[in-house]
Scaffold this motif. Sequence first.
Motif, PDB file in Angstrom:
ATOM      1  N   MET A   1       0.844  -1.168   0.000  1.00  0.00           N
ATOM      2  CA  MET A   1       0.000   0.000   0.000  1.00  0.00           C
ATOM      3  C   MET A   1       0.900   1.245   0.000  1.00  0.00           C
ATOM      4  O   MET A   1       1.921   1.267   0.675  1.00  0.00           O
ATOM      5  N   ARG A   2       0.480   2.282  -0.744  1.00  0.00           N
ATOM      6  CA  ARG A   2       1.247   3.528  -0.746  1.00  0.00           C
ATOM      7  C   ARG A   2       0.306   4.711  -0.864  1.00  0.00           C
ATOM      8  O   ARG A   2      -0.793   4.602  -1.410  1.00  0.00           O
ATOM      9  N   TYR A   3       0.711   5.814  -0.357  1.00  0.00           N
ATOM     10  CA  TYR A   3      -0.080   7.038  -0.401  1.00  0.00           C
ATOM     11  C   TYR A   3      -0.182   7.530  -1.840  1.00  0.00           C
ATOM     12  O   TYR A   3       0.813   7.573  -2.552  1.00  0.00           O
ATOM     13  N   LEU A   4      -1.382   7.910  -2.283  1.00  0.00           N
ATOM     14  CA  LEU A   4      -1.561   8.468  -3.624  1.00  0.00           C
ATOM     15  C   LEU A   4      -1.773   9.973  -3.577  1.00  0.00           C
ATOM     16  O   LEU A   4      -1.020  10.727  -4.153  1.00  0.00           O
ATOM     17  N   HIS A   5      -2.849  10.413  -2.918  1.00  0.00           N
ATOM     18  CA  HIS A   5      -3.124  11.836  -2.822  1.00  0.00           C
ATOM     19  C   HIS A   5      -4.238  12.096  -1.814  1.00  0.00           C
ATOM     20  O   HIS A   5      -4.890  11.171  -1.376  1.00  0.00           O
ATOM     21  N   MET A  53       0.719  13.712  -3.500  1.00  0.00           N
ATOM     22  CA  MET A  53      -0.032  14.706  -4.260  1.00  0.00           C
ATOM     23  C   MET A  53      -1.285  15.192  -3.528  1.00  0.00           C
ATOM     24  O   MET A  53      -1.870  14.478  -2.729  1.00  0.00           O
ATOM     25  N   LEU A  54      -1.654  16.410  -3.860  1.00  0.00           N
ATOM     26  CA  LEU A  54      -2.911  17.002  -3.445  1.00  0.00           C
ATOM     27  C   LEU A  54      -3.754  17.167  -4.695  1.00  0.00           C
ATOM     28  O   LEU A  54      -3.307  17.768  -5.674  1.00  0.00           O
ATOM     29  N   PHE A  71     -13.339  19.495   2.891  1.00  0.00           N
ATOM     30  CA  PHE A  71     -11.977  19.455   3.425  1.00  0.00           C
ATOM     31  C   PHE A  71     -11.850  18.504   4.603  1.00  0.00           C
ATOM     32  O   PHE A  71     -12.689  18.476   5.486  1.00  0.00           O
ATOM     33  N   GLY A  72     -10.778  17.742   4.596  1.00  0.00           N
ATOM     34  CA  GLY A  72     -10.384  16.938   5.745  1.00  0.00           C
ATOM     35  C   GLY A  72      -9.145  17.582   6.313  1.00  0.00           C
ATOM     36  O   GLY A  72      -9.237  18.533   7.070  1.00  0.00           O
ATOM     37  N   HIS A  73      -7.978  17.109   5.932  1.00  0.00           N
ATOM     38  CA  HIS A  73      -6.735  17.809   6.240  1.00  0.00           C
ATOM     39  C   HIS A  73      -5.649  17.335   5.295  1.00  0.00           C
ATOM     40  O   HIS A  73      -5.755  16.285   4.676  1.00  0.00           O
ATOM     41  N   VAL A  74      -4.639  18.147   5.178  1.00  0.00           N
ATOM     42  CA  VAL A  74      -3.472  17.839   4.369  1.00  0.00           C
ATOM     43  C   VAL A  74      -2.263  18.036   5.276  1.00  0.00           C
ATOM     44  O   VAL A  74      -2.136  19.069   5.919  1.00  0.00           O
ATOM     45  N   ALA A  75      -1.389  17.037   5.329  1.00  0.00           N
ATOM     46  CA  ALA A  75      -0.222  17.121   6.203  1.00  0.00           C
ATOM     47  C   ALA A  75       1.060  17.037   5.386  1.00  0.00           C
ATOM     48  O   ALA A  75       1.216  16.125   4.581  1.00  0.00           O
ATOM     49  N   TYR A  76       1.938  17.999   5.585  1.00  0.00           N
ATOM     50  CA  TYR A  76       3.265  18.007   4.978  1.00  0.00           C
ATOM     51  C   TYR A  76       4.287  18.260   6.079  1.00  0.00           C
ATOM     52  O   TYR A  76       4.061  19.077   6.959  1.00  0.00           O
ATOM     53  N   GLN A  77       5.398  17.568   6.014  1.00  0.00           N
ATOM     54  CA  GLN A  77       6.516  17.847   6.898  1.00  0.00           C
ATOM     55  C   GLN A  77       7.354  18.939   6.257  1.00  0.00           C
ATOM     56  O   GLN A  77       7.611  18.910   5.053  1.00  0.00           O
ATOM     57  N   VAL A  78       7.747  19.939   7.052  1.00  0.00           N
ATOM     58  CA  VAL A  78       8.564  21.040   6.532  1.00  0.00           C
ATOM     59  C   VAL A  78       9.830  21.166   7.372  1.00  0.00           C
ATOM     60  O   VAL A  78       9.877  20.719   8.520  1.00  0.00           O
TER      61      VAL A  78
END
Length: 101
Positions: A1-5, A53-54, A71-78
């Motif tokens: 399994m892998r994250y798509l968007h 991807m978003l 909207f749910g949420h979008v998480a990015y590490q910065v």
Amino acid sequence: MRYLHTMVRISDIDESLDFYCNKLGLSELNRFDNEAGRFTLIFLAAPGDESAMLELTYNWDSEPYDEGRNFGHVAYQVDDIYALCRRLADNGVVINRPPRD
């Protein structure tokens, strides 16, 4: 399994791209207009991380999105959350819960 968007429904393409690309720093990877379905899909990603991807979904005949339907949420590490929040604030984005020291 892998994250798509992650998918977010939007009501204004220009306003959304201004936020996600110009202010947050994502890049547009691909765009798909579906005349029969009357929608546009726009795929964005952080530079160098195209696997996360978003997807912005613009329904041409949409009703207003209320009660959290868009909207749910979008998480990015910065690398530096303080610098990113400062850049967002400098571009007129309200940070409701800024990071704590």
